[in-house]
Design an enzyme around this catalytic site. Structure first.
Site, mmCIF file in Angstrom:
data_model
loop_
_atom_site.group_PDB
_atom_site.id
_atom_site.type_symbol
_atom_site.label_atom_id
_atom_site.label_comp_id
_atom_site.label_asym_id
_atom_site.label_seq_id
_atom_site.Cartn_x
_atom_site.Cartn_y
_atom_site.Cartn_z
ATOM 1 N N ASN A 1 4.852 8.991 37.352
ATOM 2 C CA ASN A 1 4.587 7.764 36.575
ATOM 3 C C ASN A 1 3.653 6.892 37.413
ATOM 4 O OD1 ASN A 1 6.168 5.830 38.286
ATOM 5 N ND2 ASN A 1 7.849 7.124 37.618
ATOM 6 N N ASP B 1 9.444 15.144 38.251
ATOM 7 C CA ASP B 1 9.167 14.188 39.341
ATOM 8 C C ASP B 1 10.377 14.139 40.282
ATOM 9 O OD1 ASP B 1 8.023 10.667 39.217
ATOM 10 O OD2 ASP B 1 7.962 12.192 40.791
ATOM 11 N N SER C 1 3.838 15.390 30.275
ATOM 12 C CA SER C 1 4.104 14.449 29.162
ATOM 13 C C SER C 1 5.034 14.975 28.081
ATOM 14 C CB SER C 1 2.789 14.009 28.477
ATOM 15 O OG SER C 1 2.192 12.973 29.205
ATOM 16 N N THR C 2 5.474 16.235 28.168
ATOM 17 C CA THR C 2 6.281 16.805 27.062
ATOM 18 C C THR C 2 7.771 16.575 27.248
ATOM 19 O OG1 THR C 2 6.567 18.991 28.085
ATOM 20 C CG2 THR C 2 4.565 18.649 26.769
ATOM 21 N N GLY C 3 8.169 15.856 28.287
ATOM 22 C CA GLY C 3 9.595 15.542 28.465
ATOM 23 C C GLY C 3 9.845 14.104 28.061
ATOM 24 N N VAL C 4 10.167 13.285 29.014
ATOM 25 C CA VAL C 4 10.460 11.860 28.771
ATOM 26 C C VAL C 4 9.342 11.173 27.982
ATOM 27 C CG1 VAL C 4 10.631 9.640 30.027
ATOM 28 C CG2 VAL C 4 11.934 11.629 30.790
ATOM 29 N N GLY D 1 13.252 14.065 35.650
ATOM 30 C CA GLY D 1 12.494 15.271 35.270
ATOM 31 C C GLY D 1 11.886 16.025 36.447
ATOM 32 N N ILE E 1 9.313 24.662 39.072
ATOM 33 C CA ILE E 1 8.004 24.609 39.770
ATOM 34 C C ILE E 1 8.168 24.397 41.273
ATOM 35 C CG2 ILE E 1 7.582 22.110 39.562
ATOM 36 C CD1 ILE E 1 4.679 22.872 38.674
HETATM 37 N N1 APR Z 1 10.072 22.587 37.077
HETATM 38 C C1 APR Z 1 9.152 22.674 36.078
HETATM 39 N N2 APR Z 1 9.152 21.894 34.986
HETATM 40 C C2 APR Z 1 10.150 20.981 34.895
HETATM 41 C C3 APR Z 1 11.152 20.811 35.893
HETATM 42 C C4 APR Z 1 11.078 21.665 37.014
HETATM 43 N N3 APR Z 1 11.965 21.594 38.024
HETATM 44 N N4 APR Z 1 11.987 19.808 35.497
HETATM 45 C C5 APR Z 1 11.552 19.386 34.301
HETATM 46 N N5 APR Z 1 10.454 20.087 33.930
HETATM 47 C C6 APR Z 1 9.648 19.996 32.702
HETATM 48 C C7 APR Z 1 10.314 19.368 31.502
HETATM 49 O O1 APR Z 1 11.153 20.311 30.845
HETATM 50 C C8 APR Z 1 9.088 19.037 30.667
HETATM 51 O O2 APR Z 1 8.677 20.180 29.925
HETATM 52 O O3 APR Z 1 8.546 19.148 32.969
HETATM 53 C C9 APR Z 1 8.003 18.737 31.725
HETATM 54 C C10 APR Z 1 7.635 17.266 31.839
HETATM 55 O O4 APR Z 1 8.789 16.469 31.584
HETATM 56 P P1 APR Z 1 9.118 15.168 32.474
HETATM 57 O O5 APR Z 1 9.471 15.611 33.835
HETATM 58 O O6 APR Z 1 10.089 14.370 31.695
HETATM 59 O O7 APR Z 1 7.713 14.416 32.588
HETATM 60 P P2 APR Z 1 6.916 13.546 31.504
HETATM 61 O O8 APR Z 1 7.299 13.879 30.110
HETATM 62 O O9 APR Z 1 5.476 13.676 31.912
HETATM 63 O O10 APR Z 1 7.442 12.067 31.803
HETATM 64 C C11 APR Z 1 7.097 11.496 33.040
HETATM 65 O O11 APR Z 1 9.369 11.043 33.580
HETATM 66 O O12 APR Z 1 10.473 11.764 35.413
HETATM 67 C C12 APR Z 1 9.800 10.712 34.889
HETATM 68 O O13 APR Z 1 8.835 9.650 36.807
HETATM 69 C C13 APR Z 1 8.540 10.416 35.652
HETATM 70 O O14 APR Z 1 8.233 8.339 34.519
HETATM 71 C C14 APR Z 1 7.762 9.662 34.606
HETATM 72 C C15 APR Z 1 8.115 10.416 33.334
#
Ligand code: APR
Length: 179
Positions: free
Chosen positions: A26, A36, A128-131, A34, A13
């Site tokens: 967060n 962020d 929200s679909t990652g961590v 991730g 992105i």
């Molecule tokens: N571009 C687009 N999407 C991305 C990128 C990127 N460079 N990097 C990761 N993602 C995707 C992940 O694969 C996932 O599908 O973003 C989505 C959200 O995942 P996370 O980044 O882990 O976010 P989330 O699940 O909302 O958790 C938020 O994670 O990074 C920390 O500070 C953040 O505490 C907060 C938590």
């Protein structure tokens, strides 16, 4: 009536040249891993400086500075995007803790914030679909449904992109968007 047809892209992105990219942040607003982490790395230190300032101004907000479901806009600095809209998704504990309402609020408030700032284009990651562990199929369906509903209230928006970083999300969104 907004006739915007959501687009789907696979990749990073931070490479998008849109008015705003949405960050899955967060509640501290002080960065993380991730997407962020990727956004802060690409935007440079001025982004964190503005986030620290925003966090200070919002320090009294319960569950804040940016509670789950809420959204805060900052500059984009070294990103191609002019702005970053930081929104905080819910951590998934299994239905019953209001996760769907909070996730929908992330998409809705981000779009309304873009409209309020007269932005014309916006890109969302899969919040929200990652961590935070939100099931990807439920999150994708809710994201598409919420965006389509909220677009009625954002007549100024001309371009909306869902950006998927992994295969599973890309497949889910491609199906949901009929692409
Ligand atoms: N571009 C687009 N999407 C991305 C990128 C990127 N460079 N990097 C990761 N993602 C995707 C992940 O694969 C996932 O599908 O973003 C989505 C959200 O995942 P996370 O980044 O882990 O976010 P989330 O699940 O909302 O958790 C938020 O994670 O990074 C920390 O500070 C953040 O505490 C907060 C938590």
């Amino acid at each position: 009536m907004n006739m915007v047809k959501p687009e789907l892209l696979r990749g990073d992105i931070t490479s998008l040249e849109v008015d705003a990219i949405v960050n899955a942040a967060n509640s501290s607003l002080l960065g993380g891993g991730g997407v962020d982490g990727a956004i802060h790395r690409a935007a440079g230190p001025e982004l964190l400086a503005e986030c620290v300032k925003a966090a200070g101004e919002r320090r009294h907000i319960p569950g804040g500075p940016c509670p789950a479901g809420d959204a805060v806009i900052t500059g984009g600095y070294r990103l191609k995007a002019k702005y970053v809209i930081h929104t905080v998704g819910p951590v998934w504990y299994g239905v019953g803790r209001g996760e769907p309402e909070l996730l929908a609020s992330c998409y809705r408030k981000s779009l309304l914030l873009a409209e309020k700032n007269k932005l014309r284009s916006i890109a969302f990651p899969n919040i929200s679909t990652g961590v935070y562990g939100y099931p990807k199929d439920r999150a994708a369906a809710l994201a598409v449904e919420t965006v389509k509903k909220t677009l009625e209230e954002t007549p100024g928006l001309e371009r909306l992109v869902f950006v998927c970083f992994d295969d599973e999300n890309f497949r889910l969104y491609r199906e949901l968007l009929g692409l």
